[in-house]
Design a protein around this motif. Structure first.
Motif, PDB file in Angstrom:
ATOM      1  N   THR A   1      -5.691   6.050  -0.578  1.00 29.15           N
ATOM      2  CA  THR A   1      -5.194   5.117   0.442  1.00 29.15           C
ATOM      3  C   THR A   1      -4.755   5.814   1.716  1.00 29.15           C
ATOM      4  N   SER A   2      -5.018   7.128   1.817  1.00 27.81           N
ATOM      5  CA  SER A   2      -4.633   7.874   3.017  1.00 27.81           C
ATOM      6  C   SER A   2      -5.829   8.288   3.861  1.00 27.81           C
TER       7      SER A   2
ATOM      8  N   TRP B   1      -4.039   7.737  -6.142  1.00 22.89           N
ATOM      9  CA  TRP B   1      -3.862   6.563  -5.295  1.00 22.89           C
ATOM     10  C   TRP B   1      -3.387   6.959  -3.905  1.00 22.89           C
ATOM     11  N   ARG B   2      -2.514   7.960  -3.830  1.00 24.04           N
ATOM     12  CA  ARG B   2      -2.022   8.405  -2.526  1.00 24.04           C
ATOM     13  C   ARG B   2      -3.165   8.951  -1.683  1.00 24.04           C
TER      14      ARG B   2
ATOM     15  N   VAL C   1       0.837  -1.203   0.000  1.00 22.30           N
ATOM     16  CA  VAL C   1       0.000   0.000   0.000  1.00 22.30           C
ATOM     17  C   VAL C   1       0.869   1.248   0.000  1.00 22.30           C
ATOM     18  N   LEU C   2       1.924   1.239   0.799  1.00 20.99           N
ATOM     19  CA  LEU C   2       2.826   2.397   0.847  1.00 20.99           C
ATOM     20  C   LEU C   2       3.507   2.617  -0.500  1.00 20.99           C
TER      21      LEU C   2
ATOM     22  N   CYS D   1       2.274   1.763  -3.407  1.00 21.49           N
ATOM     23  CA  CYS D   1       1.258   2.200  -4.370  1.00 21.49           C
ATOM     24  C   CYS D   1       1.018   3.698  -4.294  1.00 21.49           C
ATOM     25  N   ARG D   2       1.282   4.300  -3.151  1.00 26.18           N
ATOM     26  CA  ARG D   2       1.071   5.742  -3.023  1.00 26.18           C
ATOM     27  C   ARG D   2       1.990   6.549  -3.939  1.00 26.18           C
TER      28      ARG D   2
ATOM     29  N   ARG E   1      -1.045  10.644  -7.616  1.00 30.99           N
ATOM     30  CA  ARG E   1      -1.628  11.428  -6.528  1.00 30.99           C
ATOM     31  C   ARG E   1      -2.992  10.873  -6.116  1.00 30.99           C
TER      32      ARG E   1
END
Length: 298
Positions: free
Chosen positions: A48-49, A44-45, A34-35, A37-38, A42
């Motif tokens: 997932t945040s 995706w970041r 996941v980290l 993929c960020r 932008r």
């Protein structure tokens, strides 16, 4: 998670709806993925945040047994028997004066001793488990009742425990309590299950004869002393047997089903579990001088 709580975002993938990309694909990835993929884009970041995503992701994470590796430094490891590679994963590398005592919401609680053996910080030496909104402690060394702290009423009480030998440990077993005890001389492990929580009725559900001949033959070692931990994995009760640099899984029929090794480093069970989390804990950033990955974590 209710659809209404999911944030709307821009199209993340021209061939897939946002809901599938976020809640069916990214949500299923391990924390490290996941980290990574960020860094893709932008959108995706941002997706997932969000707190909703992070909490949902945390709930999907397995609770993995914590193991200590001894050497020049103390390695805190977790074991995921389902992983295809790198089953023993390092979580932290510590000074040898630190020892893990408990874990909750991705946090590790550590005890620390100075070089003279004086206790600097510690938590209870009892094994503990959270079940039915109650934190349950059980004495490892003595035959005592189970101590329960009700997190709703914030009151303490006692529960009866089965008559077992010393060196017995409590664990969570499909929403109820289990207690297991070992007999090193006979190679047996008894597993008790709390059949009726309100009535405090216990039942000795399993007596497992460990396959010590198979284990020693596979590892090429003569095993005189071993450590064991009972756990619930994918609705099945398994025993994790540890000796030297090796970890083995045994089912309740006494069959050896898997083994793992960490070369050049003795391993020891810490009687704890770690459920990884990407949810940021606000009290850390409130600490004076807080910084990520500073001493003693390297």
């Amino acid at each position: 998670m209710a659809e209404a709580t999911r944030p709307r975002s821009k199209l993340l993938n021209r061939g897939l709806p946002d809901e599938i990309v976020i809640w069916e694909i990214l949500l299923r990835l391990p924390p490290e993925s996941v980290l990574r993929c960020r860094a893709v884009c932008r959108a995706w970041r941002l997706a997932t945040s969000t707190r909703d995503f992070l909490l949902a992701h945390h709930r999907r994470q397995p609770s993995l047994p914590i193991i200590c590796g001894y050497g020049d430094r103390r390695n805190i490891l977790v074991l995921d028997h389902r992983a295809t590679d790198g089953q023993l994963q390092r979580v932290a590398r510590l000074d040898n004066t630190f020892y893990p005592k408990a874990s909750f919401d991705g946090l590790l609680i550590l005890s620390k001793y100075d070089m003279n053996g004086a206790l600097v910080f510690s938590v209870s030496y009892r094994s503990s488990v959270l079940v039915r909104d109650g934190l349950h402690w059980y004495s490892v060394e003595q035959r005592q009742p189970i101590l329960v702290f009700d997190t709703t009423s914030e009151l303490f009480r006692h529960m009866c425990a089965p008559v077992v030998s010393i060196k017995s440990y409590i664990f969570e077993m499909d929403g109820t309590l289990g207690i297991y005890s070992r007999d090193n001389a006979m190679g047996n492990v008894d597993i008790w299950v709390l059949q009726n929580y309100e009535g405090e009725v216990w039942d000795c559900k399993y007596r497992v004869k460990l396959p010590m001949v198979d284990i020693s033959g596979q590892l090429g070692l003569s095993i005189d002393y071993w450590a064991v931990k009972a756990m619930l994995v994918d609705s099945d009760v398994l025993l994790m047997v540890m000796y030297g640099q090796c970890v083995c899984y045994v089912d309740t029929d006494g069959k050896l089903i898997a083994s793992f090794r960490r070369n050049r480093q003795p391993l020891h069970d810490c009687q704890g579990w770690l459920k990884q989390s990407l949810v940021q804990h606000t009290f850390f950033t409130a600490l004076k001088g807080y910084s990520v990955n500073s001493w003693p974590f390297v």
